[in-house]
Design a protein around this motif. Structure first.
Motif, PDB file in Angstrom:
ATOM      1  N   TYR A   1       0.885  -1.205  -0.098  1.00 54.93           N
ATOM      2  CA  TYR A   1      -0.079   0.158   0.125  1.00 54.93           C
ATOM      3  C   TYR A   1       0.978   1.236  -0.212  1.00 54.93           C
ATOM      4  O   TYR A   1       2.188   1.061   0.412  1.00 54.93           O
ATOM      5  CB  TYR A   1      -0.910   0.093   1.145  1.00 54.93           C
ATOM      6  CG  TYR A   1      -0.120  -0.216   2.621  1.00 54.93           C
ATOM      7  CD1 TYR A   1       0.344   1.019   3.204  1.00 54.93           C
ATOM      8  CD2 TYR A   1      -0.232  -1.458   3.022  1.00 54.93           C
ATOM      9  CE1 TYR A   1       0.972   0.849   4.252  1.00 54.93           C
ATOM     10  CE2 TYR A   1       0.461  -1.467   4.278  1.00 54.93           C
ATOM     11  CZ  TYR A   1       1.171  -0.440   4.988  1.00 54.93           C
ATOM     12  OH  TYR A   1       1.779  -0.770   6.186  1.00 54.93           O
TER      13      TYR A   1
ATOM     14  N   THR B   1       5.209   1.408   5.554  1.00 54.21           N
ATOM     15  CA  THR B   1       4.563   0.691   4.598  1.00 54.21           C
ATOM     16  C   THR B   1       4.937  -0.805   4.974  1.00 54.21           C
ATOM     17  O   THR B   1       5.721  -1.011   5.890  1.00 54.21           O
ATOM     18  CB  THR B   1       4.780   1.053   3.258  1.00 54.21           C
ATOM     19  OG1 THR B   1       3.820   0.431   2.265  1.00 54.21           O
ATOM     20  CG2 THR B   1       6.418   0.636   2.771  1.00 54.21           C
TER      21      THR B   1
ATOM     22  N   VAL C   1      -6.178   1.486   2.156  1.00 54.79           N
ATOM     23  CA  VAL C   1      -4.908   1.328   2.839  1.00 54.79           C
ATOM     24  C   VAL C   1      -5.214   0.233   4.182  1.00 54.79           C
ATOM     25  O   VAL C   1      -4.475  -0.772   4.302  1.00 54.79           O
ATOM     26  CB  VAL C   1      -4.159   2.543   3.231  1.00 54.79           C
ATOM     27  CG1 VAL C   1      -3.135   2.123   4.135  1.00 54.79           C
ATOM     28  CG2 VAL C   1      -3.874   3.458   2.166  1.00 54.79           C
TER      29      VAL C   1
ATOM     30  N   ALA D   1      -5.482  -3.283   2.701  1.00 49.98           N
ATOM     31  CA  ALA D   1      -4.329  -3.906   2.435  1.00 49.98           C
ATOM     32  C   ALA D   1      -3.338  -4.248   3.357  1.00 49.98           C
ATOM     33  O   ALA D   1      -2.862  -5.182   3.281  1.00 49.98           O
ATOM     34  CB  ALA D   1      -3.682  -2.766   1.350  1.00 49.98           C
TER      35      ALA D   1
END
Length: 633
Positions: free
Chosen positions: A227, A242, A350, A353
């Motif tokens: 993401y 991330t 997000v 994910a």
């Protein structure tokens, strides 16, 4: 004997600042090294000078820093306020002298104890300082810390600021060389942590607009992230985060602009807060390892008068962000709890994910839990009588061990009994360990981490390094691949690198993996022996020692006697670091070298084949001898 030692007044010595730094450089800059490791002393010297220029920028003075670095010479010019002219010499040659004791002048700087520049001066064969201030300038020069030239204050048209030029002393830093990739990483970190600052290094511009967001985008393989990078900023804290498809956890942590390679209280607080916030957001008690598996993150905090665990400032020990502030743990936790939670609520794609990545890690962990338990039991039994590992006494993860010794620890990965035997007999048992491979390791490209536990050799290696749960407890500072310089040796080298890149990429990215460079030839006569690492070196050695010199081609490490080997893995050891550049994409790299035999790879091999040329000799007879030797081989 001890009883013969006379303990008198003459036994008590007082060293001046210069003598003490030169006698105990490790206390001031960590380890010496030759530049093959990114935390070697020559890079610390560069950092100590740059820190002062960065502190000026942080205080609002100077938006540009000029850096020029050649093979052995470093020049740094900033455009800050310039050292007060009457104190130029004191600031670079009087210990515990500096402007950073005045908290009004430097509130949250890195160099607080007035030692850094003095250490650079004392450890430099040549050192020059020049300050430009309000139309006047002052210059002084030193050699190994001794003042050799001082000019009176003069007029100048140059802009305010300070220029430092130095050459590391080759008698202290033996056979040193700067590796450009290490310098660029160091300079990029300064740029990322000081958005808006321009650093010009050897004609190349380093500039960042988005700070830690840019850092992560440079470090991470964009094709593997799950993401878009989450970028959060607050007062005295910045975070970029991330998850990727890779195994392990990858962190970049900073305090007041200092890269804390060994983390510390701020990083521990972040890892704890990340788990806590995500559990609360998804309202489920996920395993901490599943939440952090594949995480790539950078965190930077600013602390008043930070306390580090060593002079080289690689690990933060401070518990609070200032004398009257909250604990770092509370400060980091409150920021992440509020900001990350808000971000995930505002960005459901997000959040989805991130959840998928956690669930994937959970599935993979449960799939291998059974075999992992059996493999670890086998490893514990093997460790009691592990014939593969000849351990050393000092370890990198030992908090009680001497800092200098810890930094010298290395594990040689060798193939075959003869090579392992030579290294084992000639190694330094204090800091050098040996792990013997029984043959070509398994090509684990494309496999899941299950294979690390199913393959006994991989599992024993993982336990020898103590990296099963991450590299925080890595037992050796350097992992050195020591294989023959032939086709089989190169293949084994690639297979070992595949293992680390596939399952422990953070170990490689943090500069722990090396190749041992051993000589290809020995050229000697009755008076002198020269070891040659390249064909060019062999030619020069033959020219120097003459036509009757004896030439030996080392075809394998096992051919080198333990006595000789000691010279190649001692003070003059030559190591080639495995460096991953921004352009290196691990998945593509492994696919190219270790995937199916593709036409692309065949073409690459053909294009890069090297054909050895005949050596040019002054004596034709020597050439004939060489040709006969070559044909016989």
């Amino acid at each position: 004997m001890a009883e013969n030692f006379q303990y008198t007044e003459d036994s008590i010595k007082s060293l001046d600042w210069r003598e003490h730094i030169r006698m105990r450089p490790g206390m001031y800059i960590g380890k010496l090294g030759d530049g093959s490791a990114q935390d070697d002393g020559i890079y610390v010297l560069v950092k100590e000078i740059l820190d002062n220029s960065i502190d000026e920028h942080m205080m609002g003075y100077g938006r540009t820093i000029e850096i020029k670095i050649s093979d052995h010479k470093v020049e740094v010019r900033d455009y800050g306020r310039g050292i007060p002219l009457g104190k130029v010499i004191d600031c670079v040659s009087k210990i515990n002298t500096g402007g950073k004791y005045d908290s009004g002048a430097f509130q949250k700087s890195v160099g607080l104890n007035g030692v850094g520049t003095k250490a650079v001066n004392a450890l430099s064969g040549y050192f020059k300082v020049q300050s430009y201030r309000d139309g006047e300038t002052k210059v002084a020069e030193f050699e190994t810390g001794n003042l050799t030239m001082e000019k009176p204050i003069d007029k100048t048209s140059e802009r305010n600021g300070t220029k430092i030029i130095f050459t590391p002393d080759p008698t202290v830093f033996k056979n040193y060389h700067f590796i450009p990739e290490y310098l660029e990483n160091q300079i990029w970190n300064y740029a990322f942590l000081n958005a808006g600052l321009t650093i010009n290094y050897n004609g190349k511009k380093f500039f960042s607009e988005k700070g830690l967001y840019d850092l992560l985008m440079r470090k991470v393989d964009e094709d593997s992230i799950r993401y878009p990078v989450i970028h959060l900023k607050g007062n005295d804290i910045e975070l970029a985060l991330t998850h990727s498809n890779q195994y392990g956890e990858e962190y970049y942590s900073f305090v007041n602009g200092q890269y804390t390679t060994q983390g510390g209280t701020h990083l521990a607080a972040f890892r704890e807060a990340l788990v806590k916030t995500i559990r609360e957001f998804y309202k489920k008690d996920y395993d901490a390892s599943d939440i952090r598996q594949g995480v790539v993150a950078a965190i930077a905090v600013r602390v008043v008068e930070p306390v580090f665990e060593s002079q080289t400032k690689t690990k933060l020990g401070s518990q609070t962000i200032g004398p009257d502030g909250p604990t770092l743990r509370t400060f980091v936790n409150d920021f992440i709890k509020t900001e990350l939670d808000n971000y995930l609520h505002k960005n459901p794609a997000v959040a989805d994910a991130l959840l998928k990545r956690i669930l994937q890690s959970e599935r993979e962990r449960k799939e291998i839990s059974g075999i992992k338990k059996l493999a670890n039991e086998r490893a514990k039994k093997a460790n009691l009588h592990n014939k593969k590992l000849r351990d050393c006494r000092a370890h990198y993860d030992d908090p009680k061990a001497d800092e200098e010794l810890k930094n010298q620890t290395m594990l040689f990965l060798t193939e075959g009994d003869s090579a392992s035997g030579s290294i084992t007999k000639s190694r330094n048992v204090q800091t050098q360990a040996v792990f013997s491979l029984r043959g070509k390791p398994l090509n684990c490209y494309g496999m899941t981490k299950k294979v690390v536990y199913e393959n006994e050799e991989f599992n024993l290696l993982q336990h020898a390094l103590n990296i099963e749960d991450g590299i925080e407890n890595l037992r050796y500072r350097k992992i050195v691949i020591a294989t023959d310089a032939d086709v089989d040796g190169m293949h084994i080298r690639l297979l070992i690198m595949t293992y680390f890149l596939q399952f422990f990429p953070d170990l490689v990215k943090n500069g722990h993996l090396y190749i041992l460079d051993t000589p290809l030839f020995r050229v000697r006569n009755k008076k002198e022996t020269i070891y040659c690492y390249t064909d060019e070196e062999r030619q020069r050695a033959i020219h120097k020692l003459g036509k009757n010199a004896e030439i030996t081609r080392f075809k394998g490490l096992g051919e080198i006697s333990p006595g000789e080997f000691g010279g190649f893995i001692g003070e003059d050891i030559r190591l080639e670091p495995i460096i991953l550049s921004k352009e290196t994409k691990i998945s593509e790299l492994l696919n190219f070298y270790m995937g199916k035999n593709t036409p692309d790879r065949q073409n690459f091999i053909i294009a890069n084949l090297k054909i050895e040329k005949d050596i040019v000799f002054d004596d034709p007879a020597q050439k004939d001898d060489e040709e006969e030797e070559s044909e016989a081989a």
